[in-house]
Motif scaffolding. Sequence first.
Motif, PDB file in Angstrom:
ATOM      1  N   PRO A 198      -3.136  31.167  -5.427  1.00  0.00           N
ATOM      2  CA  PRO A 198      -3.671  29.742  -5.014  1.00  0.00           C
ATOM      3  C   PRO A 198      -2.552  29.433  -4.023  1.00  0.00           C
ATOM      4  O   PRO A 198      -1.212  29.722  -4.736  1.00  0.00           O
ATOM      5  N   ILE A 199      -3.051  28.135  -3.595  1.00  0.00           N
ATOM      6  CA  ILE A 199      -1.734  27.859  -2.451  1.00  0.00           C
ATOM      7  C   ILE A 199      -1.395  27.029  -2.755  1.00  0.00           C
ATOM      8  O   ILE A 199      -2.280  26.055  -2.802  1.00  0.00           O
ATOM      9  N   ALA A 200      -0.430  25.932  -3.709  1.00  0.00           N
ATOM     10  CA  ALA A 200      -0.331  24.736  -3.795  1.00  0.00           C
ATOM     11  C   ALA A 200      -0.121  23.854  -2.997  1.00  0.00           C
ATOM     12  O   ALA A 200       0.694  23.968  -2.178  1.00  0.00           O
ATOM     13  N   PRO A 201      -0.638  22.636  -3.131  1.00  0.00           N
ATOM     14  CA  PRO A 201      -0.991  21.743  -1.842  1.00  0.00           C
ATOM     15  C   PRO A 201       0.158  20.914  -2.192  1.00  0.00           C
ATOM     16  O   PRO A 201       0.926  20.675  -2.726  1.00  0.00           O
ATOM     17  N   LYS A 202       0.592  19.751  -0.807  1.00  0.00           N
ATOM     18  CA  LYS A 202       2.307  18.951  -1.165  1.00  0.00           C
ATOM     19  C   LYS A 202       1.426  17.318  -1.284  1.00  0.00           C
ATOM     20  O   LYS A 202       0.524  17.592  -0.737  1.00  0.00           O
ATOM     21  N   ALA A 203       2.175  17.341  -2.388  1.00  0.00           N
ATOM     22  CA  ALA A 203       1.571  16.249  -3.064  1.00  0.00           C
ATOM     23  C   ALA A 203       1.916  14.961  -2.170  1.00  0.00           C
ATOM     24  O   ALA A 203       3.176  14.798  -1.878  1.00  0.00           O
ATOM     25  N   GLY A 204       0.831  14.259  -2.063  1.00  0.00           N
ATOM     26  CA  GLY A 204       0.750  12.840  -1.707  1.00  0.00           C
ATOM     27  C   GLY A 204       2.408  12.121  -2.342  1.00  0.00           C
ATOM     28  O   GLY A 204       2.429  11.987  -3.504  1.00  0.00           O
ATOM     29  N   LYS A 205       3.125  11.565  -1.960  1.00  0.00           N
ATOM     30  CA  LYS A 205       4.543  10.199  -2.021  1.00  0.00           C
ATOM     31  C   LYS A 205       3.553   9.679  -2.553  1.00  0.00           C
ATOM     32  O   LYS A 205       3.353   8.808  -1.915  1.00  0.00           O
ATOM     33  N   GLU A 206       4.476   9.043  -3.402  1.00  0.00           N
ATOM     34  CA  GLU A 206       4.046   8.053  -4.459  1.00  0.00           C
ATOM     35  C   GLU A 206       5.317   6.566  -4.146  1.00  0.00           C
ATOM     36  O   GLU A 206       5.778   6.818  -3.330  1.00  0.00           O
ATOM     37  N   ILE A 207       4.599   5.875  -4.530  1.00  0.00           N
ATOM     38  CA  ILE A 207       5.315   4.262  -3.619  1.00  0.00           C
ATOM     39  C   ILE A 207       5.218   3.595  -5.187  1.00  0.00           C
ATOM     40  O   ILE A 207       4.242   3.178  -5.118  1.00  0.00           O
ATOM     41  N   ASN A 208       5.976   2.578  -5.468  1.00  0.00           N
ATOM     42  CA  ASN A 208       6.216   1.413  -6.317  1.00  0.00           C
ATOM     43  C   ASN A 208       5.715   0.300  -5.484  1.00  0.00           C
ATOM     44  O   ASN A 208       6.548  -0.366  -4.816  1.00  0.00           O
ATOM     45  N   ILE A 209       4.707  -0.724  -6.685  1.00  0.00           N
ATOM     46  CA  ILE A 209       5.060  -1.739  -6.649  1.00  0.00           C
ATOM     47  C   ILE A 209       5.852  -2.907  -6.739  1.00  0.00           C
ATOM     48  O   ILE A 209       6.007  -2.409  -7.813  1.00  0.00           O
ATOM     49  N   LYS A 210       6.306  -3.949  -5.704  1.00  0.00           N
ATOM     50  CA  LYS A 210       7.294  -4.358  -6.228  1.00  0.00           C
ATOM     51  C   LYS A 210       7.392  -6.674  -5.973  1.00  0.00           C
ATOM     52  O   LYS A 210       6.829  -6.430  -5.299  1.00  0.00           O
ATOM     53  N   PRO A 211       6.986  -6.273  -7.718  1.00  0.00           N
ATOM     54  CA  PRO A 211       6.946  -8.008  -7.742  1.00  0.00           C
ATOM     55  C   PRO A 211       8.339  -8.571  -7.741  1.00  0.00           C
ATOM     56  O   PRO A 211       9.093  -8.459  -8.146  1.00  0.00           O
ATOM     57  N   GLY A 212       7.755  -9.718  -7.232  1.00  0.00           N
ATOM     58  CA  GLY A 212       9.218 -10.548  -7.007  1.00  0.00           C
ATOM     59  C   GLY A 212       9.137 -11.873  -7.758  1.00  0.00           C
ATOM     60  O   GLY A 212       8.389 -11.685  -8.855  1.00  0.00           O
ATOM     61  N   LYS A 213       9.350 -13.169  -7.187  1.00  0.00           N
ATOM     62  CA  LYS A 213       9.270 -14.447  -8.020  1.00  0.00           C
ATOM     63  C   LYS A 213       7.662 -14.727  -8.290  1.00  0.00           C
ATOM     64  O   LYS A 213       7.266 -14.632  -6.711  1.00  0.00           O
ATOM     65  N   ASN A 214       7.677 -15.305  -9.057  1.00  0.00           N
ATOM     66  CA  ASN A 214       6.112 -16.079  -9.002  1.00  0.00           C
ATOM     67  C   ASN A 214       5.636 -14.573  -9.166  1.00  0.00           C
ATOM     68  O   ASN A 214       3.640 -15.347  -8.738  1.00  0.00           O
TER      69      ASN A 214
END
Length: 471
Positions: free
Chosen positions: A148-164
């Motif tokens: 098997p040839i491993a794929p390159k996983a997609g990059k994660e991203i953080n959701i950034k809550p601010g004020k209110n």
Amino acid sequence: MEGIGNYRLEVKISADKLEAEIFLKVGEEDLESIVLKESDVYNALQTSKVKAGILEEVVQELCAIPAKYANARVTIARGVAPVDGTDAFIEYPYLATVSDEEGPKELEDGRVDFYNITSIPNVVKGQLLARKIPATPGTPGTAVTGEPIAPKAGKEINIKPGKNVVHNQERTMLYAAIDGQVSFTDQDKLNVFPVFEVNGDVDFGVGNIDFVGTVVIRGNVLNGFRVKASGDIRVLGSVEGAELYADGSIEIKSGIVAQDKGMIVAGKDIRTSFIQNANVTAGHQVIVSQSIMFSTVRAGKQIICKGPKGIIIGGVLQAGEKIAARVFGNNSATPTVLEVGVKPELRQELANIQKDLQNVYENLRKTDQGLGVLNQILHSGKELTTEKRIMQIKLTNTRLVLEKECKELEARKKELEIELKGEGPAAVEVYQVMYPGIKLTFGKLVHFIKHEYARTRFIVLDGEISTATLI
């Protein structure tokens, strides 16, 4: 390599293991007498550990007409390439309710409303603002060897809550905690701020404004006044020699005529129709529809001036990634400085560090001078008085502090100088014409424009400022 009778079969696997080639090596005298069996081909493949993706039709044709493939490489097996995963991204559902239409609107009685040109998009408490679409792991592939040839996983991203803003338990969705206006601030944090509206000019009747939220001014901001906001600032009129500071973005509909007074600073973007004799700084982009004249403009990423007029004349413009306009300069060769390739704040930081280093070097010189005098007294065989011993201790401690400060400043100076080399992806783009009188700076590379350029992109290539024609 396997020898069979009067020929040999060589199998070669590609570096990525997604393809195997076979080479039928035969002498000229044996071309007509070749008899190649499929079992011989499969044995050669098995010896080279080729197990998957074997092209049976190629094996059959190779054995049926071996002379056709003699002494030539032919693909005998193909693996299955992995499918890389997709990167995570964030959707903003609230934007679907924001109209892109701008400009005066016709009323039911046929009159044109020139006053309420801009609608202010607001959100309500509990409204979904952002939704994270997670990255996918991708699909594995198969090598011709069966691995098997491993794929390159997609990059994660953080959701950034601010004020209110609040998020769900999985931290994949953001909701408004109050009624107000959405504003993006530092590091793309999403906030909802209450809105403070001024229904006329910011003048002596209103005074300076310092608001923890978004400020909307439906008139002008006059000379000498200051507006500060932790969200965005939106001005439907013009801005004179005033001070505007926003952690988010600043939008000025009718332009800036500052008469070399005041300052406009936004943590994210600045959008306006024109800038004249002003000092403007944006963390991300400065987007101007008409002109930038005799101003100091800084942007962490881009300065864009490519409306119907799209002209930049005079002043100093600094952008981390790109400066673009239809026209740069004029027939009079008005001096104009364009600096790209590094964030303007880095350039300013380097200037400050160089100034600080000069002070440190001077203080070190004075400290060493004082210690030298005391050492001369000791070398002459005399003892230091109590007062001079205290002075010696103080000077020694001062020198240690100055040495530490000097090392830190010099280390940071080296870091900044590396970033200022202009090796990053930076460009100046001319959509119509650039006149002489322009000074281009990419990091430490400098080029003076001495003749006209039409539809040109200036970039750094192989350590030099180069040009390419814009299509």
